[in-house]
Design a protein around this motif. Structure first.
Motif, PDB file in Angstrom:
ATOM      1  N   ARG A   1       0.842  -1.208   0.000  1.00  0.00           N
ATOM      2  CA  ARG A   1       0.000   0.000   0.000  1.00  0.00           C
ATOM      3  C   ARG A   1       0.874   1.253   0.000  1.00  0.00           C
ATOM      4  O   ARG A   1       0.608   2.210  -0.749  1.00  0.00           O
ATOM      5  N   LEU A   2       1.926   1.257   0.811  1.00  0.00           N
ATOM      6  CA  LEU A   2       2.806   2.425   0.892  1.00  0.00           C
ATOM      7  C   LEU A   2       3.579   2.650  -0.403  1.00  0.00           C
ATOM      8  O   LEU A   2       3.776   3.787  -0.835  1.00  0.00           O
TER       9      LEU A   2
ATOM     10  N   SER B   1       1.002   4.011  -3.065  1.00  0.00           N
ATOM     11  CA  SER B   1       0.191   5.206  -2.802  1.00  0.00           C
ATOM     12  C   SER B   1       0.965   6.357  -2.169  1.00  0.00           C
ATOM     13  O   SER B   1       0.375   7.414  -1.890  1.00  0.00           O
ATOM     14  N   THR B   2       2.265   6.171  -1.925  1.00  0.00           N
ATOM     15  CA  THR B   2       3.049   7.245  -1.324  1.00  0.00           C
ATOM     16  C   THR B   2       4.386   7.392  -2.054  1.00  0.00           C
ATOM     17  O   THR B   2       4.741   6.561  -2.900  1.00  0.00           O
ATOM     18  N   ASP B   3       5.123   8.415  -1.688  1.00  0.00           N
ATOM     19  CA  ASP B   3       6.458   8.638  -2.241  1.00  0.00           C
ATOM     20  C   ASP B   3       7.559   8.226  -1.262  1.00  0.00           C
ATOM     21  O   ASP B   3       8.716   8.640  -1.401  1.00  0.00           O
ATOM     22  N   MET B   4       7.206   7.435  -0.265  1.00  0.00           N
ATOM     23  CA  MET B   4       8.188   7.009   0.735  1.00  0.00           C
ATOM     24  C   MET B   4       9.298   6.193   0.085  1.00  0.00           C
ATOM     25  O   MET B   4       9.057   5.425  -0.859  1.00  0.00           O
TER      26      MET B   4
ATOM     27  N   ILE C   1       9.965   2.704   4.212  1.00  0.00           N
ATOM     28  CA  ILE C   1       8.896   1.686   4.262  1.00  0.00           C
ATOM     29  C   ILE C   1       9.348   0.488   5.083  1.00  0.00           C
ATOM     30  O   ILE C   1       8.592  -0.038   5.914  1.00  0.00           O
TER      31      ILE C   1
ATOM     32  N   LYS D   1       9.089   1.309   8.652  1.00  0.00           N
ATOM     33  CA  LYS D   1       7.711   1.470   9.112  1.00  0.00           C
ATOM     34  C   LYS D   1       7.014   0.131   9.328  1.00  0.00           C
ATOM     35  O   LYS D   1       6.158  -0.003  10.207  1.00  0.00           O
TER      36      LYS D   1
ATOM     37  N   LYS E   1       6.708  -0.460  -7.894  1.00  0.00           N
ATOM     38  CA  LYS E   1       6.503   0.988  -7.966  1.00  0.00           C
ATOM     39  C   LYS E   1       6.293   1.429  -9.411  1.00  0.00           C
ATOM     40  O   LYS E   1       5.430   2.278  -9.693  1.00  0.00           O
TER      41      LYS E   1
END
Length: 441
Positions: free
Chosen positions: A400-401, A404-407, A412, A415, A440
């Protein structure tokens, strides 16, 4: 049966050793495979690993560091080192950390299996023989004399009628060689059904079985635990474990996990070397000689729960204290209670799966049950081993990260609970078939 963890950063090595062990006929329950020290530590924290077989040079975390971390997380884990480096310094470090052997690649299959076999046998501390051979050579193999009858009688009297105010109690305690002041009780009961009329399942056969089980228990416990094992009525074996104030006050050792490990070892050894079906009941821990009778009854009640869990054989009373044995729980009550235990564990895992160093013991503590019982119920109810479930949540969150994110990858990894971005990438690719960067894109 034992769980073995293979650790090597070369997948082909792990695959080959895994196949070798799986076809060896050794008393192995599960084989776990890790390709780095970080991944190995995840297994050690969340699974019941008995034997660690590790390479020395693995990049991010060496085998030496892994052994050190494993011993801190789970002191009971035994280890064997496999290395391509015939270096005295490595061997010396490994032996200082308790390695049982240091094997040099390329491995000789027979030598490797012999080493694993010997380590498992030493962990057993019981004679490596089939039941028939064991019984035939019983007197030669163990050379154990019949237990002192006066001491056995004193112990059983204390269990039946502990009366601290009684005139004879002090004499019984001295005769039984008990000091305490903290005590727990384990009982081993043969799971033998009454024989049909006309068969010759004689009392002397049960006596011999009881004698053999007592020998196994004494061999397993000798020198490791402050314990006394003895005969009890109905062909049971009773074991009293005791701690002084200093030993009980050692917070680095979880006493319930300790009792659970002893119970599982006793059951595994009796089944393996005597081929006898048995059930082990474990009491809670209490302070004071006057509670021996209550502890004895707890262990007996724990054994009775085998009737409701026919596929489980080691029971800790604390896991069932919600349901006194005098009350026959209905199927509905059992289902509700078991679902509550598993739901509590799942909720805790959902909140903490990103925590580095999450352990099975920590999850079990939240569910108010022993790690052994939680593992059993969790797999039965969900179809997942606990660690597999943690990995599932970590991978779903990381996906999901990523999408849906730019991490960044290291963010990640941190986290979702991984100490190494490289280790995280390996687990991710193994789970999804593509790397984080590929997903990605």
């Amino acid at each position: 049966m034992y769980n073995i963890l293979l650790v090597d950063d070369e997948p082909l090595i792990c695959q080959g050793l895994s196949q070798l062990l799986a076809s060896s006929g050794l008393n192995i329950n599960q084989l776990f495979i890790a390709h780095s020290g970080y991944e190995a530590m995840d297994y050690i924290r969340m699974e019941e690993v008995d034997l660690l077989i590790t390479d020395i040079q693995m990049g991010e975390m060496s085998g030496i560091e892994l052994m050190h971390q494993a011993k801190m997380a789970k002191p009971s884990v035994q280890s064997i080192v496999v290395s391509a480096y015939e270096t005295f310094r490595y061997a010396q470090l490994a032996m200082r950390l308790g390695a049982k052997d240091y094997l040099i690649k390329p491995l000789n299959s027979s030598h490797f299996l012999d080493t694993v076999r010997n380590v498992l046998l030493k962990m057993d501390k019981a004679a490596a023989a089939a039941r028939d051979e064991f019984i035939a050579e019983l007197s030669d193999r163990f050379r154990m004399e019949e237990p002192d009858q006066a001491k056995t009688e004193a112990l059983n009297r204390l269990l039946a009628e502990p009366d601290p105010a009684g005139d004879s109690t002090e004499q019984l305690v001295q005769a039984a060689s008990l000091k305490g002041p903290y005590f727990a009780m384990l009982k081993i009961k043969l799971d033998v059904q009454p024989s049909p009329a006309g068969t010759r399942f004689l009392e002397k056969d049960l006596d011999l079985m009881q004698y053999a089980i007592l020998n196994v228990a004494c061999e397993l416990l000798d020198g490791q635990w402050n314990s006394v094992a003895f005969y009890s009525p109905d062909h049971e074996i009773s074991i009293i474990l005791q701690w002084d104030d200093e030993a009980y006050g050692d917070k680095s050792i979880n006493k319930i996990n300790q009792l659970d490990m002893i119970g599982r070892s006793l059951h595994a050894n009796v089944r393996k070397y005597l081929s006898l079906p048995c059930v082990v009941g474990i009491s809670q821990i209490m302070k004071g000689i006057e509670f021996l009778g209550a502890l004895n009854e707890q262990a007996r009640k724990a054994i009775r729960f085998h009737r409701e869990h026919q596929d489980h054989y080691v029971f800790y009373y604390g896991d069932f204290s919600w349901n006194p044995a005098s009350h026959e729980a209905s199927e509905e009550e059992l289902v509700v209670h078991h679902n509550q235990i598993v739901d509590t564990a799942k909720q805790y895992i959902h909140r903490h799966f990103g925590q580095k160093g999450l352990t099975l013991q920590e999850v079990a503590q939240q569910s108010h049950v022993s790690p052994n019982y939680l593992s059993y119920l969790f797999k039965k109810k969900t179809g997942y081993n606990l660690w597999d479930y943690v990995v599932k949540l970590r991978m779903e969150e990381s996906r999901r990260l990523i999408t849906s994110t730019d991490m960044r990858r290291y963010e990640i990894a941190d986290k979702v609970g991984y100490e190494s971005p490289e280790h995280f990438s390996k687990i991710f690719k193994k789970y999804y078939g593509v790397s984080p960067s590929e997903m990605k894109k």
